[in-house]
Design an enzyme around this catalytic site. Structure first.
Site, mmCIF file in Angstrom:
data_model
loop_
_atom_site.group_PDB
_atom_site.id
_atom_site.type_symbol
_atom_site.label_atom_id
_atom_site.label_comp_id
_atom_site.label_asym_id
_atom_site.label_seq_id
_atom_site.Cartn_x
_atom_site.Cartn_y
_atom_site.Cartn_z
ATOM 1 N N ASN A 1 120.734 -33.558 50.706
ATOM 2 C CA ASN A 1 119.961 -33.431 49.474
ATOM 3 C C ASN A 1 119.387 -32.014 49.468
ATOM 4 O O ASN A 1 118.391 -31.736 50.122
ATOM 5 C CB ASN A 1 118.854 -34.488 49.501
ATOM 6 N N ARG B 1 123.620 -35.165 46.967
ATOM 7 C CA ARG B 1 122.916 -35.324 45.697
ATOM 8 C C ARG B 1 123.212 -34.075 44.879
ATOM 9 O O ARG B 1 122.919 -32.957 45.306
ATOM 10 C CB ARG B 1 121.423 -35.443 45.937
ATOM 11 N N HIS C 1 116.812 -37.611 37.686
ATOM 12 C CA HIS C 1 116.251 -38.632 38.598
ATOM 13 C C HIS C 1 117.031 -39.936 38.491
ATOM 14 O O HIS C 1 116.507 -41.005 38.823
ATOM 15 C CB HIS C 1 114.769 -38.949 38.288
ATOM 16 N N HIS D 1 109.192 -42.474 37.511
ATOM 17 C CA HIS D 1 109.394 -41.652 38.711
ATOM 18 C C HIS D 1 108.400 -40.498 38.618
ATOM 19 O O HIS D 1 108.581 -39.567 37.838
ATOM 20 C CB HIS D 1 110.841 -41.140 38.772
ATOM 21 N N LEU D 2 107.323 -40.596 39.401
ATOM 22 C CA LEU D 2 106.259 -39.595 39.334
ATOM 23 C C LEU D 2 106.154 -38.889 40.680
ATOM 24 O O LEU D 2 105.498 -39.384 41.604
ATOM 25 C CB LEU D 2 104.924 -40.274 38.979
ATOM 26 N N GLY E 1 108.464 -33.562 40.245
ATOM 27 C CA GLY E 1 109.059 -33.729 38.918
ATOM 28 C C GLY E 1 108.762 -35.155 38.466
ATOM 29 O O GLY E 1 108.668 -36.057 39.296
ATOM 30 N N ARG F 1 105.588 -28.077 36.261
ATOM 31 C CA ARG F 1 106.352 -27.933 35.011
ATOM 32 C C ARG F 1 105.532 -28.457 33.841
ATOM 33 O O ARG F 1 104.828 -29.474 33.979
ATOM 34 C CB ARG F 1 107.659 -28.736 35.090
ATOM 35 N N ARG G 1 96.807 -34.697 44.772
ATOM 36 C CA ARG G 1 95.725 -34.952 45.730
ATOM 37 C C ARG G 1 94.671 -33.843 45.671
ATOM 38 O O ARG G 1 93.467 -34.106 45.731
ATOM 39 C CB ARG G 1 96.284 -35.056 47.156
ATOM 40 N N GLU H 1 103.947 -43.918 43.982
ATOM 41 C CA GLU H 1 103.809 -44.807 45.138
ATOM 42 C C GLU H 1 102.434 -44.720 45.783
ATOM 43 O O GLU H 1 102.006 -45.651 46.457
ATOM 44 C CB GLU H 1 104.872 -44.455 46.198
ATOM 45 N N GLU I 1 116.363 -42.576 47.556
ATOM 46 C CA GLU I 1 117.506 -41.884 46.954
ATOM 47 C C GLU I 1 118.631 -41.663 47.963
ATOM 48 O O GLU I 1 119.808 -41.778 47.621
ATOM 49 C CB GLU I 1 117.046 -40.546 46.356
#
Ligand code: ADP
Length: 408
Positions: A7, A99, A187, A215-216, A219, A248, A292, A341, A391
């Site tokens: 990847n 990937r 993604h 999907h956070l 990206g 982004r 964070r 997550e 993934e």
């Protein structure tokens, strides 16, 4: 079957080795026997190497050799020698899965890599400059290191090949469609994996479910999934469209770009850098692209950090709303990747706006670091799942299936 998964990104290359019995795929992701990561520092001559095995062996080093290919050779040698050795010879590897971020219109499924596939990946580099060249470099390095081994490309765009035209085509010039300017979505490997895993966790048929997968990560993108197919998504022609992300911008009025080019002397390169690297959470907070850090700054009373949070949540809710109307209802909401997550507060904020649907998040379950768990209350009309995206395992599964197909 020994499957090496690569990847490759602009600042790191992750790799892992799975060993899977030939007869059947395990129903859940097994632990890889070996994982290797190369991080390139700002000074491109130095790379940080991080290797771990499933038996707890570790190797961490800084190396100063001069090319991504040399780094790959170095890291693959840790498979066959030293404390992290897990196989005797590299020739034991049966297949290498890559990937590849952009497969364009031509590659709507995973494929065995040929010269034509390599050319297509190279040609798409102008739409995915951060990713496609890195994947190609990995493919060519593996050719040199492992010779004739079968290599398979698994595309992040492929899962969204089922988008209907109304969702995929931009309302600009009709000629754009012929030029390949359309929504591809990204993604896809993660959205596909998470939707299948959600159905598995709930013990339901994927074809019977309407899902929104969030999907956070650094990206961010959403997908609306019906009958197991992606029917809408927030990323577009490039991974810049849609939600606010770490660095982004996500979607902004295209008139802003015209204004900046016409009146503010911006160059195309400056715009590219700003929209991809210094916008989003980083741009608004002035602190970091990492949620964070933004959260810590909010706790210290930083108003720009609070604004960044508020915009992030506003756009996430709007995006979920858009996916909801494409689906015409919702059975499952899935959160995945670094933020999805690990941030109970983002999940809570997203779900609060959906209370009118009868969707109810269980406060306690949401706080308890859920992994592959339903965090909705028992009387919620919609299931809410937190799923650890896998993934690399999804890529390994594609490789296994293709190799089995070839073998038959
Ligand atoms: P990528 O998109 O590069 O694969 P990840 O999915 O690993 O990235 O997501 C990385 C992001 O996840 C970090 O930048 C950070 O903002 C976020 N993240 C990780 N852990 C937490 C946490 N405990 N709370 C909030 N955000 C987190």
């Amino acid at each position: 079957m020994k499957i090496l998964v690569l990847n490759a990104g602009s600042s790191s290359q992750k790799s892992c080795l799975y060993e899977i019995a030939d007869k059947t795929l395990p129903s859940q992701a097994p632990e890889p026997v070996w994982e290797g990561k190369v991080n390139w520092t700002q000074n491109q001559d130095v790379a940080e190497i991080d290797v771990t095995t499933n038996t707890g062996k570790k190797l961490q080093e800084s190396i100063s050799i001069d090319s991504p290919e040399a780094h790959l050779i170095y890291i693959l040698n840790t498979l066959i020698g030293g404390a992290t050795k897990v196989i005797d010879r590299l020739s034991e590897i049966d297949v290498v899965g890559h990937r590849v971020v952009h497969g364009g219109r031509d590659y709507q499924n995973s494929v065995v890599i040929t010269e034509d596939v390599k050319k297509a990946i190279a040609n798409l580099s102008n739409i995915a400059p951060e990713h496609n060249p890195a994947a190609l470099a990995g493919i060519e390095a593996i050719e040199k290191i492992l010779g004739e081994v079968t290599q398979i490309a698994v595309f992040d765009t492929a899962f969204h090949a089922t988008l209907p035209d109304a969702a995929a085509i931009y309302p600009g010039l009709y000629e754009w469609v012929e030029q390949g300017i359309r929504r591809y979505g990204f993604h896809g490997i993660s959205h596909e994996y998470c939707s299948a895993r959600a159905a598995q966790i709930l013990g339901q048929d994927l074809a019977s479910l309407r899902l929104i997968t969030c999907h956070l990560g650094n990206g961010c993108s959403l997908a609306a999934i019906k009958n197991g197919h992606s029917i809408d998504t927030t990323m577009g022609f490039t991974p810049l469209e849609g939600l606010m992300m770490g660095s982004r911008s996500g979607s902004i009025d295209p008139g802003i770009l015209i204004h900046l080019l016409r009146y503010c002397n911006y160059s195309v390169e400056q715009l590219d850098r700003i929209l991809n690297k210094t916008s989003g959470l980083r741009g608004i907070s002035g602190i970091s692209s990492d949620l964070r850090e933004v959260t810590k700054a909010i706790a210290q009373g930083n108003p720009r950090a609070k604004l960044a949070w508020d915009i992030y949540v506003h756009r996430l809710r709007s995006g979920i709303g858009a996916m909801l109307t494409s689906l015409g209802g919702l059975d499952v909401l899935v959160f995945t990747a670094g933020v999805g997550e690990n941030s109970p507060a983002i999940r809570q904020a997203a779900c609060e706006a959906l209370g009118f649907l009868g969707l109810k998040i269980d406060f306690e379950k949401n706080q308890q670091q859920p992994v592959d768990v339903d965090i909705a209350t028992s009387d919620s009309t919609v299931r809410i799942l937190v799923i650890h995206t896998q993934e690399d395992w999804a890529i390994a599964q594609h490789c296994w299936q293709i190799l089995k197909g070839i073998a038959q």
